[in-house]
Design a protein around this motif. Structure first.
Motif, PDB file in Angstrom:
ATOM      1  N   ALA A 262      45.325 -13.369 -52.381  1.00 19.10           N
ATOM      2  CA  ALA A 262      45.619 -13.742 -51.176  1.00 19.10           C
ATOM      3  C   ALA A 262      44.438 -14.084 -50.487  1.00 19.10           C
ATOM      4  N   GLN A 263      44.129 -14.811 -49.602  1.00 22.43           N
ATOM      5  CA  GLN A 263      42.811 -14.995 -48.751  1.00 22.43           C
ATOM      6  C   GLN A 263      42.814 -13.759 -47.567  1.00 22.43           C
ATOM      7  N   GLU A 264      42.291 -13.013 -47.803  1.00 21.26           N
ATOM      8  CA  GLU A 264      42.339 -11.715 -46.742  1.00 21.26           C
ATOM      9  C   GLU A 264      41.008 -11.070 -46.580  1.00 21.26           C
ATOM     10  N   THR A 265      41.024 -10.054 -45.668  1.00 21.94           N
ATOM     11  CA  THR A 265      39.708  -9.173 -45.374  1.00 21.94           C
ATOM     12  C   THR A 265      40.115  -8.091 -45.934  1.00 21.94           C
ATOM     13  N   ARG A 266      39.325  -7.344 -46.752  1.00 20.32           N
ATOM     14  CA  ARG A 266      39.693  -6.177 -47.562  1.00 20.32           C
ATOM     15  C   ARG A 266      38.499  -5.275 -47.011  1.00 20.32           C
ATOM     16  N   LEU A 267      38.675  -3.784 -47.224  1.00 17.11           N
ATOM     17  CA  LEU A 267      37.688  -2.831 -46.972  1.00 17.11           C
ATOM     18  C   LEU A 267      37.600  -2.015 -48.165  1.00 17.11           C
ATOM     19  N   TYR A 268      36.234  -1.542 -48.589  1.00 15.18           N
ATOM     20  CA  TYR A 268      36.036  -0.911 -49.695  1.00 15.18           C
ATOM     21  C   TYR A 268      36.128   0.702 -49.413  1.00 15.18           C
ATOM     22  N   ASN A 269      36.822   1.343 -50.287  1.00 14.16           N
ATOM     23  CA  ASN A 269      36.861   2.655 -50.071  1.00 14.16           C
ATOM     24  C   ASN A 269      36.135   3.681 -50.936  1.00 14.16           C
ATOM     25  N   PRO A 270      34.942   4.064 -50.886  1.00 11.33           N
ATOM     26  CA  PRO A 270      33.996   4.703 -51.878  1.00 11.33           C
ATOM     27  C   PRO A 270      34.747   6.081 -52.272  1.00 11.33           C
ATOM     28  N   ASP A 271      35.723   6.667 -51.825  1.00 10.05           N
ATOM     29  CA  ASP A 271      36.347   7.697 -52.136  1.00 10.05           C
ATOM     30  C   ASP A 271      37.040   7.379 -53.460  1.00 10.05           C
ATOM     31  N   THR A 272      37.528   6.205 -53.515  1.00 13.46           N
ATOM     32  CA  THR A 272      38.610   5.906 -54.719  1.00 13.46           C
ATOM     33  C   THR A 272      38.001   4.662 -55.372  1.00 13.46           C
ATOM     34  N   GLY A 273      36.809   4.146 -54.890  1.00 17.60           N
ATOM     35  CA  GLY A 273      36.444   3.104 -55.683  1.00 17.60           C
ATOM     36  C   GLY A 273      37.078   1.929 -55.799  1.00 17.60           C
ATOM     37  N   GLU A 274      37.869   1.645 -54.507  1.00 19.59           N
ATOM     38  CA  GLU A 274      38.933   0.495 -54.661  1.00 19.59           C
ATOM     39  C   GLU A 274      38.785  -0.141 -53.186  1.00 19.59           C
ATOM     40  N   THR A 275      39.077  -1.551 -53.241  1.00 12.46           N
ATOM     41  CA  THR A 275      39.349  -2.293 -52.071  1.00 12.46           C
ATOM     42  C   THR A 275      40.831  -2.325 -51.511  1.00 12.46           C
ATOM     43  N   ALA A 276      40.843  -2.178 -50.437  1.00  9.79           N
ATOM     44  CA  ALA A 276      42.401  -2.379 -49.757  1.00  9.79           C
ATOM     45  C   ALA A 276      42.333  -3.237 -48.785  1.00  9.79           C
ATOM     46  N   GLY A 277      43.604  -4.236 -48.824  1.00 17.29           N
ATOM     47  CA  GLY A 277      43.856  -5.106 -47.486  1.00 17.29           C
ATOM     48  C   GLY A 277      43.746  -4.709 -46.450  1.00 17.29           C
ATOM     49  N   MET A 278      43.002  -5.344 -45.385  1.00 12.39           N
ATOM     50  CA  MET A 278      42.858  -4.900 -44.199  1.00 12.39           C
ATOM     51  C   MET A 278      43.701  -5.852 -43.183  1.00 12.39           C
ATOM     52  N   ARG A 279      43.411  -7.325 -43.285  1.00 14.83           N
ATOM     53  CA  ARG A 279      44.128  -8.239 -42.636  1.00 14.83           C
ATOM     54  C   ARG A 279      43.852  -9.544 -43.199  1.00 14.83           C
ATOM     55  N   SER A 280      44.804 -10.690 -42.723  1.00 14.94           N
ATOM     56  CA  SER A 280      44.539 -11.800 -43.020  1.00 14.94           C
ATOM     57  C   SER A 280      43.293 -12.471 -42.901  1.00 14.94           C
ATOM     58  N   LYS A 281      42.618 -13.145 -43.624  1.00 17.39           N
ATOM     59  CA  LYS A 281      41.282 -13.727 -43.205  1.00 17.39           C
ATOM     60  C   LYS A 281      41.448 -14.643 -42.106  1.00 17.39           C
ATOM     61  N   GLU A 282      40.418 -14.477 -41.242  1.00 16.20           N
ATOM     62  CA  GLU A 282      40.404 -15.543 -40.184  1.00 16.20           C
ATOM     63  C   GLU A 282      39.920 -16.937 -40.585  1.00 16.20           C
ATOM     64  N   HIS A 283      40.156 -18.019 -39.915  1.00 17.48           N
ATOM     65  CA  HIS A 283      39.457 -19.027 -39.909  1.00 17.48           C
ATOM     66  C   HIS A 283      38.567 -19.210 -38.607  1.00 17.48           C
ATOM     67  N   ALA A 284      37.638 -20.332 -38.432  1.00 15.59           N
ATOM     68  CA  ALA A 284      36.720 -20.431 -37.521  1.00 15.59           C
ATOM     69  C   ALA A 284      37.527 -20.575 -35.993  1.00 15.59           C
ATOM     70  N   HIS A 285      38.658 -21.636 -36.286  1.00 14.61           N
ATOM     71  CA  HIS A 285      39.471 -21.922 -35.322  1.00 14.61           C
ATOM     72  C   HIS A 285      40.186 -20.899 -34.611  1.00 14.61           C
ATOM     73  N   ASP A 286      40.457 -19.645 -35.316  1.00 11.55           N
ATOM     74  CA  ASP A 286      41.273 -18.554 -34.907  1.00 11.55           C
ATOM     75  C   ASP A 286      40.224 -17.739 -33.804  1.00 11.55           C
ATOM     76  N   TYR A 287      38.915 -18.085 -33.868  1.00 10.55           N
ATOM     77  CA  TYR A 287      37.949 -17.432 -32.721  1.00 10.55           C
ATOM     78  C   TYR A 287      37.877 -18.461 -31.554  1.00 10.55           C
ATOM     79  N   ARG A 288      38.349 -19.582 -31.552  1.00 11.77           N
ATOM     80  CA  ARG A 288      38.323 -20.431 -30.406  1.00 11.77           C
ATOM     81  C   ARG A 288      36.851 -20.724 -29.919  1.00 11.77           C
TER      82      ARG A 288
END
Length: 493
Positions: A262-288
């Motif tokens: 999925a095209q999304e924004t993820r965050l890295y958790n150094p405690d688990t060594g994993e990334t987790a989904g945060m939100r769907s990835k924005e496109h330029a037009h989303d920022y108006r």
């Protein structure tokens, strides 16, 4: 199926895929004040004290662009081999978050300050690789949301707006990196360049350097790019490498199991060594995006650009190449000695005074850096000046000081900061080279060690090292080793 229960792919499976990585590096400029107002950028001030109507986004407050911030941004663009646009424009990037009081970020969109640059790195096989830089643009930073550390953090988040309006540049690379090692090398090069030209301290602990990574995977040989995920706010080099390795493995496992990335924004958790989904990835037009109405276009004249260029120091890549050519250093030594501008300048001064760059390099990298590290000091804080170390190395190169004596003198230089000649005179540490003064001591050593003398005469030449050592002990290390060795050989036939 979630990535947390998905088995990691085998090395053989991973080898069939090619990662495609691009980095967005956010760098705080080393200005004393914010980009659009006169509030200080000092770190560690009490919350919400370095603020004013402009950076609080109060109605009627108008931004005024900092000339110093622009010049630092131009330096970064030049150092990263970018073309500086004669005209660039600020835009409003609209989004809503508690630490963004204006409701928009002032950034640059379709007309950035600098574009079409590159940084050269060394890849795993020892070859050079060029990483393209799409653009370098200016923007102001948001504030900081604090989600823990308070007794009511379960119910509330707090906001500190001291950082709001801090001047940033964002350096956007092309998707030219193919491994976490290449991304690590690229970020290292960018950081070193920016520190060299004093555009930023790049202190990651203070948030002066932050990195977002865009990563996708595709089968080797494929031309079409895979779906990318963005991993946000990687605030250490180690986390960058770990997050990329995990995300590459996650995406491959997902594809191999029949899923889709999925095209999304993820965050890295150094405690688990994993990334987790945060939100769907924005496109330029989303920022108006639209042009910032309160700021006129930024124009950089040829004269201004020339003035900025002329104020810049020699860049690390050029300095490394010159150290190899001019001083005959090994590549590793040149790399270490150009890690920081202060170290490079210190070495170069010491090398020129000493007349022997290779010995000077060994002393700077070994004795000096080791002593400073033990004290938790940077080279700029060294009690031994480059001139004084150069003078010490010159005495070693000319045979006026033995290695042992030099280390003793150096230890006293670390404490007093004095010239080596002054310490030698004061402490009576001058090297004994006079053969007449040494002959009596050598005669005593020969008389005291008949067994070793017989072994030497019988052909066991390695015993000479023992006898030389006895003379050096008797002279407190002040004898000239070469003279002692020659005299012993003469005496022993």
């Amino acid at each position: 199926m979630s990535s947390s229960v998905m088995a990691p792919p085998s090395p053989e499976v991973i080898a069939r895929y090619e990662p495609v990585i691009g980095l967005e590096v956010h760098v705080q400029l080393a200005t004393a004040t914010k980009i659009f107002c006169g509030c200080p950028t000092s770190f560690g001030a009490p919350p919400n004290t370095n603020v004013c109507p402009v950076c609080l986004g109060l109605p009627g407050a108008l931004p005024v662009l900092s000339r110093e911030a622009v010049e630092l941004a131009i330096k970064a663009g030049v150092a990263l081999n970018c073309a500086i646009r004669p005209q660039s424009r600020f835009a409003r990037k609209n989004y809503f978050y508690p630490d963004l009081p204006k409701g928009y970020q002032i950034s640059q969109y379709d007309e950035p300050l600098a574009e079409h640059g590159y940084a050269d790195i060394m890849v795993d096989d020892g070859h050079a690789k060029r990483i393209g830089i799409t653009r370098v643009h200016m923007e102001d930073d948001a504030g900081k949301s604090i989600h823990d550390g308070f007794k009511d953090s379960q119910r509330y988040s707090y906001v500190d707006l001291n950082r709001s309006g801090t001047p940033l540049i964002e350096i956007v690379s092309e998707p030219d990196m193919r491994s976490s090692s290449e991304a690590y090398a690229y970020l290292t090069e960018v950081k070193q360049v920016l520190q060299f030209i004093e555009v930023s301290t790049c202190d990651m602990e203070k948030g002066h350097l932050r990195c977002d990574a865009n990563v996708s995977v595709r089968l080797k040989g494929a031309e079409k790019l895979g779906t990318k995920a963005e991993v946000k706010n990687l605030n250490s080099f180690r986390f960058l490498r770990q997050a990329l390795d995990y995300e590459i493995s996650r995406q491959i496992a997902l594809i191999e199991s029949g899923g889709k990335v999925a095209q999304e924004t993820r965050l890295y958790n150094p405690d688990t060594g994993e990334t987790a989904g945060m939100r769907s990835k924005e496109h330029a037009h989303d920022y108006r995006y639209f042009p910032e109405p309160d700021l006129v276009p930024l124009r950089v004249s040829e004269k201004w650009l020339a003035e900025v260029r002329s104020s810049m120091p020699e860049l690390p890549a050029r300095k490394r190449a010159r150290f190899l050519e001019e001083f005959g250093l090994r590549e590793y030594d040149a790399e270490v000695l150009t890690q920081t501008r202060a170290a490079a300048e210190y070495f170069e001064t010491a090398a020129r005074i000493s007349g022997d760059p290779k010995i000077a390099a060994n002393w700077v990298m070994g004795d000096l850096m080791g002593a400073l590290k033990a004290e938790g000091k940077e080279i700029a804080e060294s009690p031994v000046t480059a001139e004084n170390l150069g003078a010490l190395v010159k005495m070693i190169a000319k045979g006026e000081l033995s290695g042992k004596l030099a280390k003793e003198v150096f230890s006293k230089m670390l404490v007093t900061g004095d010239l080596p000649a002054a310490i030698i005179e004061r402490e009576g540490l001058k090297q004994i080279s006079d053969s007449g003064a040494l002959e009596e001591i050598i005669a005593g050593v020969i008389a005291a060690n008949p067994k070793q003398v017989e072994q030497y005469k019988g052909g066991k030449t390695t015993v000479m090292n023992f006898l030389v050592g006895q003379v050096m002990r008797a002279t407190r290390g002040q004898a000239d080793v070469a003279v002692v060795t020659d005299l012993l050989k003469q005496k022993l036939g």
